[in-house]
Design an enzyme around this catalytic site. Structure first.
Site, PDB file in Angstrom:
ATOM      1  N   ASP A   9       0.481  -1.417   0.165  1.00 35.59           N
ATOM      2  CA  ASP A   9      -0.202   0.148   0.027  1.00 35.59           C
ATOM      3  C   ASP A   9       1.019   1.133   0.138  1.00 35.59           C
ATOM      4  OD1 ASP A   9      -2.200   2.320   0.720  1.00 35.59           O
ATOM      5  OD2 ASP A   9      -3.584   0.114   1.032  1.00 35.59           O
ATOM      6  N   VAL A  69       1.327   1.240  -6.893  1.00 35.49           N
ATOM      7  CA  VAL A  69       1.520   0.223  -7.701  1.00 35.49           C
ATOM      8  C   VAL A  69       0.970   0.805  -9.158  1.00 35.49           C
ATOM      9  CG1 VAL A  69      -0.425  -1.683  -6.115  1.00 35.49           C
ATOM     10  CG2 VAL A  69      -1.678   0.745  -8.255  1.00 35.49           C
ATOM     11  N   TYR A  99     -13.963   6.072 -14.339  1.00 30.28           N
ATOM     12  CA  TYR A  99     -14.803   5.143 -13.177  1.00 30.28           C
ATOM     13  C   TYR A  99     -14.970   3.664 -14.146  1.00 30.28           C
ATOM     14  CZ  TYR A  99     -15.169   1.868  -9.842  1.00 30.28           C
ATOM     15  OH  TYR A  99     -14.152   0.878  -8.396  1.00 30.28           O
ATOM     16  N   VAL A 114     -20.197  -0.561  -1.793  1.00 25.43           N
ATOM     17  CA  VAL A 114     -19.654  -0.753  -0.283  1.00 25.43           C
ATOM     18  C   VAL A 114     -19.303  -0.073   0.424  1.00 25.43           C
ATOM     19  CG1 VAL A 114     -17.851  -2.455   0.657  1.00 25.43           C
ATOM     20  CG2 VAL A 114     -18.959  -2.792  -1.405  1.00 25.43           C
TER      21      VAL A 114
HETATM   22  P1  NAD Z   1     -10.822   2.247  -0.295  1.00 23.32           P
HETATM   23  O1  NAD Z   1      -9.844   3.796  -0.662  1.00 23.32           O
HETATM   24  O2  NAD Z   1     -10.954   1.805   0.907  1.00 23.32           O
HETATM   25  O3  NAD Z   1      -8.657   1.284   0.017  1.00 23.32           O
HETATM   26  C1  NAD Z   1      -7.838   1.290  -1.288  1.00 23.32           C
HETATM   27  C2  NAD Z   1      -6.796   1.213  -0.700  1.00 23.32           C
HETATM   28  O4  NAD Z   1      -6.126   1.744  -2.068  1.00 23.32           O
HETATM   29  C3  NAD Z   1      -6.300   2.749   0.551  1.00 23.32           C
HETATM   30  O5  NAD Z   1      -5.891   2.099   1.017  1.00 23.32           O
HETATM   31  C4  NAD Z   1      -4.684   3.252  -0.699  1.00 23.32           C
HETATM   32  O6  NAD Z   1      -4.531   3.422  -0.083  1.00 23.32           O
HETATM   33  C5  NAD Z   1      -4.995   1.976  -1.825  1.00 23.32           C
HETATM   34  N1  NAD Z   1      -4.362   2.449  -2.995  1.00 23.32           N
HETATM   35  C6  NAD Z   1      -4.707   3.451  -3.370  1.00 23.32           C
HETATM   36  N2  NAD Z   1      -3.667   4.225  -3.939  1.00 23.32           N
HETATM   37  C7  NAD Z   1      -2.487   3.343  -4.749  1.00 23.32           C
HETATM   38  C8  NAD Z   1      -1.612   2.870  -4.994  1.00 23.32           C
HETATM   39  N3  NAD Z   1      -1.270   3.929  -6.434  1.00 23.32           N
HETATM   40  N4  NAD Z   1      -0.479   2.053  -4.861  1.00 23.32           N
HETATM   41  C9  NAD Z   1      -1.044   1.277  -3.483  1.00 23.32           C
HETATM   42  N5  NAD Z   1      -1.970   1.771  -3.023  1.00 23.32           N
HETATM   43  C10 NAD Z   1      -3.510   2.099  -3.363  1.00 23.32           C
HETATM   44  O7  NAD Z   1     -11.090   1.330  -0.981  1.00 23.32           O
HETATM   45  P2  NAD Z   1     -12.015   0.464  -1.347  1.00 23.32           P
HETATM   46  O8  NAD Z   1     -13.761   0.682  -1.715  1.00 23.32           O
HETATM   47  O9  NAD Z   1     -11.457  -0.248  -0.549  1.00 23.32           O
HETATM   48  O10 NAD Z   1     -11.840  -0.522  -2.780  1.00 23.32           O
HETATM   49  C11 NAD Z   1     -11.196  -1.266  -2.503  1.00 23.32           C
HETATM   50  C12 NAD Z   1     -11.060  -1.464  -4.381  1.00 23.32           C
HETATM   51  O11 NAD Z   1     -12.294  -2.418  -4.866  1.00 23.32           O
HETATM   52  C13 NAD Z   1     -10.483  -0.662  -5.240  1.00 23.32           C
HETATM   53  O12 NAD Z   1     -10.014  -1.361  -6.801  1.00 23.32           O
HETATM   54  C14 NAD Z   1     -12.102  -0.074  -6.426  1.00 23.32           C
HETATM   55  O13 NAD Z   1     -12.089  -0.199  -7.394  1.00 23.32           O
HETATM   56  C15 NAD Z   1     -13.075  -1.087  -5.656  1.00 23.32           C
HETATM   57  N6  NAD Z   1     -14.600  -1.753  -5.450  1.00 23.32           N
HETATM   58  C16 NAD Z   1     -15.034  -1.002  -4.558  1.00 23.32           C
HETATM   59  C17 NAD Z   1     -16.668  -0.230  -4.061  1.00 23.32           C
HETATM   60  C18 NAD Z   1     -17.182   0.650  -3.434  1.00 23.32           C
HETATM   61  O14 NAD Z   1     -18.561   0.511  -3.371  1.00 23.32           O
HETATM   62  N7  NAD Z   1     -15.872   0.657  -2.270  1.00 23.32           N
HETATM   63  C19 NAD Z   1     -17.087  -0.811  -5.724  1.00 23.32           C
HETATM   64  C20 NAD Z   1     -16.835  -2.040  -6.690  1.00 23.32           C
HETATM   65  C21 NAD Z   1     -15.472  -2.812  -6.854  1.00 23.32           C
END
Ligand code: NAD
Length: 249
Positions: free
Chosen positions: A38, A55, A146, A179
């Site tokens: 992360d 990443v 997105y 989520v």
């Molecule tokens: P979040 O923002 O709570 O957590 C994301 C994590 O990724 C964070 O810890 C952040 O520091 C890390 N991150 C971001 N950019 C980064 C980078 N360049 N390098 C390394 N780490 C990085 O997000 P979340 O809601 O838990 O979402 C996680 C995944 O699930 C994402 O791919 C998102 O697109 C997908 N998703 C989320 C939802 C939702 O409703 N929350 C729905 C569908 C899909």
């Protein structure tokens, strides 16, 4: 009693928050040794091994993936979860924003997968799980960039599953609906009335509520586990019925 992931090492990107953290803990609780990659791993749960990396940067990914594999004795499972939100129409997101989001949400998954592949090939239970979204399936408002990034994740999943089936590496995706995570909280702040938008999000689910991170983590754990040993090239929707149900309210 032996657990599903005993002796296996999992690498979870974006595992310091939200779905990634819930997934990392779900794998750890089922016996895996878990590396979290992360941007910031300070204050990470002590049960997880933190590796700071971005990443969107290949050198950073290569260094962190190698360090994790060497410290923990290989990599059996990759959860490509790191991703960012983007709000806007094609008129509202400029080229720089498109490049920034695609670099993290799509190329980031390819980079981490490529860096981990030499270790995955050596594993008896290799699995990659990519975090997609129902935004790849439904035309959600204000999600052109997105949705396009997650559509690319779906295509990447199918292509990688094909390319690496002979290597014994399974590749699947989980497509969550909305989520309740910090990611969604930040997205809501982009709207004029975040409270109204949150209530609308709950109401839009067939189940009447948003999905929890732990419910997504359950699907990630299943697709990462030897229990799904014959499943590759699929996307499992964890979306409260949004993608396919039409419920009268
Ligand atoms: P979040 O923002 O709570 O957590 C994301 C994590 O990724 C964070 O810890 C952040 O520091 C890390 N991150 C971001 N950019 C980064 C980078 N360049 N390098 C390394 N780490 C990085 O997000 P979340 O809601 O838990 O979402 C996680 C995944 O699930 C994402 O791919 C998102 O697109 C997908 N998703 C989320 C939802 C939702 O409703 N929350 C729905 C569908 C899909």
């Amino acid at each position: 009693m032996s657990a599903e992931f005993d002796g296996l090492v999992a690498l979870v990107t974006g595992g310091a928050s939200g779905i990634g953290l819930a997934s990392a803990l779900a794998l750890e609780e089922r016996g895996a040794t878990v590396a979290v990659l992360d941007l910031n791993t300070e204050g990470l749960d002590a049960r997880l091994h933190g590796f700071t990396a971005d990443v969107s940067d290949r050198a950073s990914v290569d260094a962190a993936v190698s360090a994790a594999a060497e410290k923990l004795g290989g990599i059996d499972i990759v959860v490509n979860n790191a991703g960012i939100s983007a709000v806007g129409t094609v008129e509202e997101n400029d080229d720089a924003e498109w490049a920034r989001v695609l670099n993290i949400n799509v190329i980031g998954m390819a980079r981490v997968s490529a860096a981990a592949m030499p270790w995955l090939r050596q594993s008896e239970h290799a699995a990659i799980v990519n975090l997609c979204s129902i935004a790849a399936l439904n035309g959600l408002p204000q999600r052109a960039l997105y949705g396009a990034s997650k559509g690319a994740v779906l295509a990447l999943t199918y292509a990688m599953a094909t390319d690496h089936v002979a290597d014994g590496v399974r590749v699947n995706a989980v497509s969550p609906g909305t989520v309740s995570t910090p990611f969604v909280e930040r997205m809501l702040q982009g709207f004029d009335d975040p409270v109204k938008e949150r209530a609308a999000l709950d109401a839009r689910q067939a189940t009447g509520r948003m999905v929890t991170p732990e419910e997504v983590a359950g699907a990630v754990a299943y697709l990462a586990s030897p229990l799904s040993g014959s499943t590759t090239g699929t996307a499992l929707e964890v979306d409260g019925g949004v993608a396919h149900l039409r419920v009268r309210k």
